[in-house]
Enzyme design. Sequence first.
Site, PDB file in Angstrom:
ATOM      1  N   LYS A 112       0.820  -1.158  -0.035  1.00 36.63           N
ATOM      2  CA  LYS A 112      -0.087  -0.032   0.003  1.00 36.63           C
ATOM      3  C   LYS A 112       0.756   1.456  -0.084  1.00 36.63           C
ATOM      4  O   LYS A 112       0.815   2.118  -0.963  1.00 36.63           O
ATOM      5  CB  LYS A 112      -1.006  -0.101   1.214  1.00 36.63           C
ATOM      6  CG  LYS A 112      -1.641   1.178   1.546  1.00 36.63           C
ATOM      7  CD  LYS A 112      -2.779   1.233   2.497  1.00 36.63           C
ATOM      8  CE  LYS A 112      -3.603   2.130   2.581  1.00 36.63           C
ATOM      9  NZ  LYS A 112      -4.339   2.519   3.767  1.00 36.63           N
ATOM     10  N   GLY A 140      -4.744  -1.661   4.721  1.00 35.20           N
ATOM     11  CA  GLY A 140      -4.012  -2.776   4.312  1.00 35.20           C
ATOM     12  C   GLY A 140      -4.743  -3.985   4.380  1.00 35.20           C
ATOM     13  O   GLY A 140      -4.692  -4.797   3.830  1.00 35.20           O
ATOM     14  N   ARG A 141      -5.310  -4.202   5.686  1.00 38.96           N
ATOM     15  CA  ARG A 141      -5.970  -5.621   6.083  1.00 38.96           C
ATOM     16  C   ARG A 141      -7.215  -5.612   5.458  1.00 38.96           C
ATOM     17  O   ARG A 141      -7.949  -6.763   5.452  1.00 38.96           O
ATOM     18  CB  ARG A 141      -5.977  -5.846   7.351  1.00 38.96           C
ATOM     19  CG  ARG A 141      -6.597  -4.771   8.536  1.00 38.96           C
ATOM     20  CD  ARG A 141      -6.300  -4.836   9.778  1.00 38.96           C
ATOM     21  NE  ARG A 141      -6.744  -3.648  10.488  1.00 38.96           N
ATOM     22  CZ  ARG A 141      -5.857  -2.676  10.841  1.00 38.96           C
ATOM     23  NH1 ARG A 141      -4.924  -2.408  10.236  1.00 38.96           N
ATOM     24  NH2 ARG A 141      -6.554  -1.497  11.414  1.00 38.96           N
ATOM     25  N   HIS A 182      -5.897 -33.472  16.750  1.00 38.18           N
ATOM     26  CA  HIS A 182      -4.687 -34.459  17.242  1.00 38.18           C
ATOM     27  C   HIS A 182      -3.620 -33.454  18.001  1.00 38.18           C
ATOM     28  O   HIS A 182      -2.425 -33.934  17.852  1.00 38.18           O
ATOM     29  CB  HIS A 182      -4.256 -35.169  16.126  1.00 38.18           C
ATOM     30  CG  HIS A 182      -5.506 -36.131  15.724  1.00 38.18           C
ATOM     31  ND1 HIS A 182      -5.443 -37.491  16.226  1.00 38.18           N
ATOM     32  CD2 HIS A 182      -6.144 -35.985  14.672  1.00 38.18           C
ATOM     33  CE1 HIS A 182      -6.677 -37.993  15.782  1.00 38.18           C
ATOM     34  NE2 HIS A 182      -6.859 -37.182  14.958  1.00 38.18           N
TER      35      HIS A 182
HETATM   36  O1  F6P Z   1       3.099  -3.063   9.660  1.00 40.00           O
HETATM   37  C1  F6P Z   1       1.657  -3.181   9.698  1.00 40.00           C
HETATM   38  C2  F6P Z   1       1.099  -2.888   8.046  1.00 40.00           C
HETATM   39  O2  F6P Z   1       1.086  -1.502   8.086  1.00 40.00           O
HETATM   40  C3  F6P Z   1      -0.256  -3.420   8.023  1.00 40.00           C
HETATM   41  O3  F6P Z   1      -1.391  -2.667   8.382  1.00 40.00           O
HETATM   42  C4  F6P Z   1      -0.040  -3.568   6.550  1.00 40.00           C
HETATM   43  O4  F6P Z   1      -1.047  -4.568   5.820  1.00 40.00           O
HETATM   44  C5  F6P Z   1       1.290  -3.875   6.434  1.00 40.00           C
HETATM   45  O5  F6P Z   1       2.213  -3.441   7.222  1.00 40.00           O
HETATM   46  C6  F6P Z   1       1.805  -3.788   4.983  1.00 40.00           C
HETATM   47  O6  F6P Z   1       1.934  -2.462   4.578  1.00 40.00           O
HETATM   48  P1  F6P Z   1       2.249  -2.194   3.089  1.00 40.00           P
HETATM   49  O7  F6P Z   1       1.099  -2.638   2.249  1.00 40.00           O
HETATM   50  O8  F6P Z   1       2.166  -0.835   2.907  1.00 40.00           O
HETATM   51  O9  F6P Z   1       3.533  -2.467   2.592  1.00 40.00           O
END
Ligand code: F6P
Length: 519
Positions: free
Chosen positions: A204, A261-262, A378
Site C-alpha cells: 500500500k 491494508g488488512r 490431534h
Molecule cells: O506494519 C503493519 C502494516 O502497516 C499493515 O497494516 C499492512 O497490511 C502491512 O504493514 C503492509 O503494509 P504495506 O502494504 O504498506 O506494505
Amino acid sequence: MTITQRPRCDQTPAWAALQSHFDGAGRSLDLRDAFAADTQRFATFSQSAPHVFADLSKNLIDVATQKMLFDLARECRVEQHRDAMFAGDKINATEQRAVMHWLLRSPAVGAGKPLATESQQVHSTLDAMLAYAEQVRSDLAITDVVNIGIGGSDLGPQMAVLALDGFATTGKRIHFVSNVDGHELAAVLARVRPSSTLFLIASKTFTTIETMTNARSAKQWFETQGGKDIARHFAALTTNVAAANEFGIDTTFGFWDWVGGRYSMWSAIGLPIAIAIGAAGFRDFLAGAHAMDGHFRSTALEHNLPVRLALLDLWYRNFHGFTSRSIAPYHSALRRVPAYLQQLEMESNGKRVDVSGQALPFGTSPVLWGEPGTNGQHAYFQMLHQGTDVVPLEFVAVKKARHELAGHHSQLLANVLAQAQALMLGKADAGGHRHFPGNRPSTFLLLDDLTPASLGALIALQEHRVFVSGALWGINSFDQWGVELGKVLARDIEPRLHSGDASGLDGSTAGLLARLRNA
Ligand code: F6P
C-alpha cells in the site's frame, strides 16, 4: 454527535444491565439445560446470511442476554456508525480517512450520486487490473508469479489463492514472499527463471522495509540473471504509484488511502487472486462480499449476522473474561484463514484506548488462533476439551466436497459435528482424568460450497463483525499505531549489528547484540 462522542459500551444502561444479568443467572447458563428446556433453541439461535449459515445455539447466551446485547448495540449507536462508514465519512479519526473497502465490491455508482467519483476510479482500475490478469493468464511464457508483500499485502491474497485452489484455471504457480528473512525469497528464486516469472510488488505504502528489501533483491536477481524487460516482469500494486515508478516499475495498479491494508484484497492487491481464478471468478468473489455488505447494511440487528457474532464476542471477552478464540476450518483449503483473521481482528481491535485516547477499563481484541480442524484435534483440542481455560471455538465447515475420494468428506463432517457436540455435552467420569466438563461454547459457520462468492461473503462477514466489536468498544479499528515502534527501533539496531555500537541500549539488547556479532 461526532464520531468520538458515540457512547462507549461500558457507559450505557445496557452494559449495567448485562453486568447484573451476568452476575445473576447469566454466568452459569448450561447449554445442556438450555437445549432441554427449549426445543426451538437451534432455530432461535441460528442465522442465515448470504452464502453463510451460522449456528449460534451452542453459545452461552439465552434470549434475555441477547436482548440486552441488542440494546447495547443500539445504545452504542452501532447502526449510525455503520451508516457513517457506508456514507464515506472519515471514521478513521486518527488518520482522518474514510473507510471504504466495501466500495471496492459495489457495483458502479451512477453519476451525480455520492461517491460516484471514487466508484468510477474503482471500476476503471478494476477493469484494467482484470484485463491485465487475463493477459498474464494467457501468456504461456509466464509460468510463475511471485507476490512480494507483507501483512495485508500478503495474508489476504495468499489465503484466498489457497482457498480457491479448486477454481485455479491457469497452470501458473503462484508464490508468496513476505518475510524479510532471505531464506524465503532465496527458496523461491531457486525455483524460478527470470524469463518466465512475473513479480508483483504489493505494498500500500511502497515503503514497508521487508517488502522493499525483498523487491530490491528480486530486481537485482532478475537483472544479474540476465532478465530483460522490467515492464513485462514487474508490476506494482500500491497507493504510492510515484514511489513504484521511482523504483523502476511502470506497470502499476493503484488504490486509495481509504482502503486499509488488512482490507485491501478487494483492490489491486487482489491481482494474484485474479490471476489464479480469472476475471469472472474475481468478480464473483467481489459479488459474494457485496451480498454480505448488503446484509450488514440493511438487516435489523436481531437478524444481522456480523452484529450477532460481534455481540457474542463482547459477551465472552468482557463478561465471561475469555481471552482467546480459536478458529477451526474443516476444509484444508481454508488453512490460512486463521492467520488472515489474526491480522484482521488483532490489528484492528488490539487497542487499549478509545477513539478519544482515553485508556479503556475493559478488554478488547481476543487472541485469535487456529489450524485446520482435524489437525487441531490431534494437537491442542485436548486443552479445549479438558484444559482450565474456556476458549470459544469457531468451526467453519463446507457441505460440498470438490473431490471424488470416497469416504473422506463424511468423515470430515462427522468430526466437526462430533467436536462441537463433545465440547458442549462433555462426559461425566468419576475418575477425573476421563471427565469432560462440557458446556464449552462454539459457533458453527457453514458454507454450502467453497466458491469465490462464498469465500467473499465469509470474509466480508468477518470484516463487519470486527467493525461492530470496535464500534461497541469505542475504538478506532482502522489505524495500527502499535506496529510503528518496533519498526523505528529496528532501523536504529540494524547498523549496530554491523558496527557493534551498543551505546544507549538496554542490557538485554546489548547482550544479545554482542552474542549475535560473535563469530
Ligand atoms: O506494519 C503493519 C502494516 O502497516 C499493515 O497494516 C499492512 O497490511 C502491512 O504493514 C503492509 O503494509 P504495506 O502494504 O504498506 O506494505
